[in-house]
Write an enzyme that holds these catalytic residues in place. Structure first.
Site, PDB file in Angstrom:
ATOM      1  N   GLU A  15       9.019  16.425  15.867  1.00 47.88           N
ATOM      2  CA  GLU A  15       9.534  16.219  14.512  1.00 47.88           C
ATOM      3  C   GLU A  15       8.826  17.168  13.548  1.00 47.88           C
ATOM      4  OE1 GLU A  15      10.746  12.434  11.776  1.00 47.88           O
ATOM      5  OE2 GLU A  15       8.716  12.425  12.619  1.00 47.88           O
ATOM      6  N   CYS A  45      13.359  10.907   8.021  1.00 48.52           N
ATOM      7  CA  CYS A  45      13.209  10.521   9.425  1.00 48.52           C
ATOM      8  C   CYS A  45      14.522  10.665  10.172  1.00 48.52           C
ATOM      9  CB  CYS A  45      12.684   9.093   9.522  1.00 48.52           C
ATOM     10  SG  CYS A  45      13.580   7.918   8.501  1.00 48.52           S
ATOM     11  N   GLU A  69       9.390   1.475  11.199  1.00 47.08           N
ATOM     12  CA  GLU A  69      10.461   2.474  11.057  1.00 47.08           C
ATOM     13  C   GLU A  69       9.765   3.820  11.126  1.00 47.08           C
ATOM     14  OE1 GLU A  69      12.360   5.375   9.836  1.00 47.08           O
ATOM     15  OE2 GLU A  69      12.366   4.461   7.833  1.00 47.08           O
ATOM     16  N   LYS A 126       0.852  -1.187   0.000  1.00 41.48           N
ATOM     17  CA  LYS A 126       0.000   0.000   0.000  1.00 41.48           C
ATOM     18  C   LYS A 126       0.886   1.234   0.000  1.00 41.48           C
ATOM     19  CE  LYS A 126      -1.941   2.949   2.079  1.00 41.48           C
ATOM     20  NZ  LYS A 126      -1.985   4.444   1.838  1.00 41.48           N
TER      21      LYS A 126
END
Length: 499
Positions: A401, A304, A270, A195
């Site tokens: 973040e 990330c 992750e 996906k």
């Protein structure tokens, strides 16, 4: 700072792909979503709609999982020899190499990243991943075990594929993250429902065509485009999926864990990061300035591992702030398809608004905007590369973040490595850190003290298919790449025979 927002022309192959009707890949056939619904795909540099793709949902996920289950249990894939499986995975790398320019253009158009980066890093990195992982098909071995039980025993283990895998891919590195997940799963013998992110589905669909061209049996890889809250949630919840692999935000990762609890499917994650880059006074400062600027501005800061917390020793702090700001000023902003551009747009309006909100928050909380902080032009989701000085732990821009080209610089004056590590570890994340020093003892001691899954010394954002990648704390579970990733896609079966 140079801004050039013009859209260069696409090559003929990418143009032809965009002009085609886009469908879901289920059981070796390209089909419309069962609902008949589609959704638009946008060029983030111009805000133009460039394609429509099927809005897959639970019904399509059900069909794809059923196809993957048949392929795993009764199809030819279940009987394929390891060497043949290896050749198929290697073949994907060859095919991707043949179409490298097309994939780089599609990635730059769909995601916004500079096409030169897409060709050098995303596409080549994906090629390397398939070629590295192809070798693991013939290296998944068990072992014989000497036991102390009375009698004459032959005891051994087998490594077997985990089964049907759901893989949910992020939008920041769409092709490469698909490769990171597809390659080891296929090498292990699993079947897959993939996906892609709804913001960036194009290279996954084009790659589905390469999967068919390579000769994979029907149902081994199924590709469903759709929204996370519908298709993604259905995949994570599905009772006939044996494992789910997810790359994305920590917030969504927690939802994946809850969804997977129904049948206790395996989960690898992750997730986010707030990576520190620490510059010691004995570092090669010019190298550190260049490296830490790249650490945050690469891929528009949508990494990330982005080095979004920059700590510089007080003796070099001013020079580092000045140098990173100067590097930001050299960056050419524009459409990702322009080969001279260094920084493209953010991926979407939602992400654009998020980063702008953080910039406003930083200003209100007292951060000094040394450079950047603005939205250039009136078209596209662009944000200037930004350096914020005089930041502290209490600010949102330091704690959370941002996922944009915004670095928060702080000084430190403590030479005690325990104290330095303490502020580096002062985050809920633990994905990556970089240490900049010419003292190897300091470098390796800091590498031990920092709680992060990957540590870079005098570099940042390093990656290689043989290098295990993943995080501590709320940056995720498990590892991508390296031999470690194969643990996620295999089961160990223990056998004891009384002779």
């Amino acid at each position: 700072m140079t801004i050039a927002i013009r859209k260069p022309s696409l090559g003929s192959a990418a143009t032809a792909f965009l002009a085609k009707p886009h469908k879901l890949l289920i059981d070796g056939k390209w089909v419309d979503a069962k609902s008949g619904q589609t959704f638009p795909v946008e060029d983030p540099a111009t805000e133009e709609v460039i394609a429509h793709v099927p809005a897959g949902d639970k019904a399509d996920i059900d069909a794809a999982v059923a196809a993957a289950r048949r392929a795993f249990e009764t199809g030819p894939w279940s009987r394929i020899l390891p060497g043949d499986r290896s050749r198929l995975v290697w073949r994907l790398g060859d095919l991707l190499e043949q179409h490298a320019d097309e994939f780089a253009e599609l990635e730059a158009l769909d995601n916004g990243k500079p096409v030169t980066n897409a060709r050098r890093d995303d596409v080549q990195g994906s090629i390397n991943m398939f070629r590295y992982m192809a070798g693991w098909s013939t290296r998944l071995t068990g072992e014989t075990i000497p036991v102390s039980s009375p009698g004459n025993w032959h005891v051994y283990t087998l490594r077997e594929p985990v089964g049907v895998v759901g893989q949910i891919i992020p939008w920041n590195f769409p092709l490469m993250m698909a490769a990171w997940k597809l390659a080891p799963a296929l090498a292990a013998g699993c079947t897959i429902v993939l996906k892609p992110a709804e913001q960036t589905p194009l290279t996954a669909l084009r790659f589905g065509e390469l999967i068919q061209e390579a000769g994979f049996p029907d149902g081994v890889v199924n590709i469903i485009t759709g929204y996370g809250e519908t298709a993604g949630a259905a995949l994570a919840n599905h009772p006939d999926v044996d494992k789910v692999a997810f790359t994305g935000s920590t917030e969504v990762g927690k939802l994946i864990v809850k969804a997977a609890a129904g049948n206790l499917k395996r989960v690898s994650l992750e997730l986010g990061g707030k990576s520190p880059a620490i510059v010691f006074p004995d570092a090669d400062i010019d190298r550190a300035i260049s490296g830490t600027a790249s650490a945050i501005f690469y891929n528009q800061g949508q990494c990330c591992t982005a080095g979004s917390r920059l700590f510089a020793h007080k003796s070099v702090y001013d020079r580092v702030v000045e140098g990173v700001s100067a590097e930001a000023g050299k960056i050419k902003i524009g459409h990702g398809l322009d080969p001279n551009v260094n920084l493209g747009p953010l991926v979407s309006k939602e992400q654009h608004n998020r980063v702008r909100g953080f910039l406003e928050s930083g200003r209100k909380e007292g951060a000094e905007v040394v450079t950047g902080g603005n939205v250039p032009g009136n078209q596209g989701y662009f944000v200037e590369p930004t350096v914020l000085a005089n930041t502290n732990r209490d600010m949102r821009v330091v704690r959370e973040e941002i996922f944009g080209p915004v670095v928060c610089v702080q000084s430190f004056d403590d030479d005690d490595l325990e104290a330095v590590a303490k502020f580096a570890n002062d985050t809920e994340y633990g994905l990556q850190a970089s240490v900049w020093t010419s003292n190897l003892k300091v470098a390796h001691m800091m590498a031990r003290k920092i709680r992060a899954g990957t540590i870079c010394i005098n570099n940042h954002n390093y990656g290689d298919p043989a290098w295990p990648f993943g995080g501590y704390k709320q940056s995720g579970w498990g590892r991508e790449m390296g031999k470690e990733v194969m643990e996620h896609y295999t089961e160990t079966k223990a056998i004891a025979a009384l002779l």
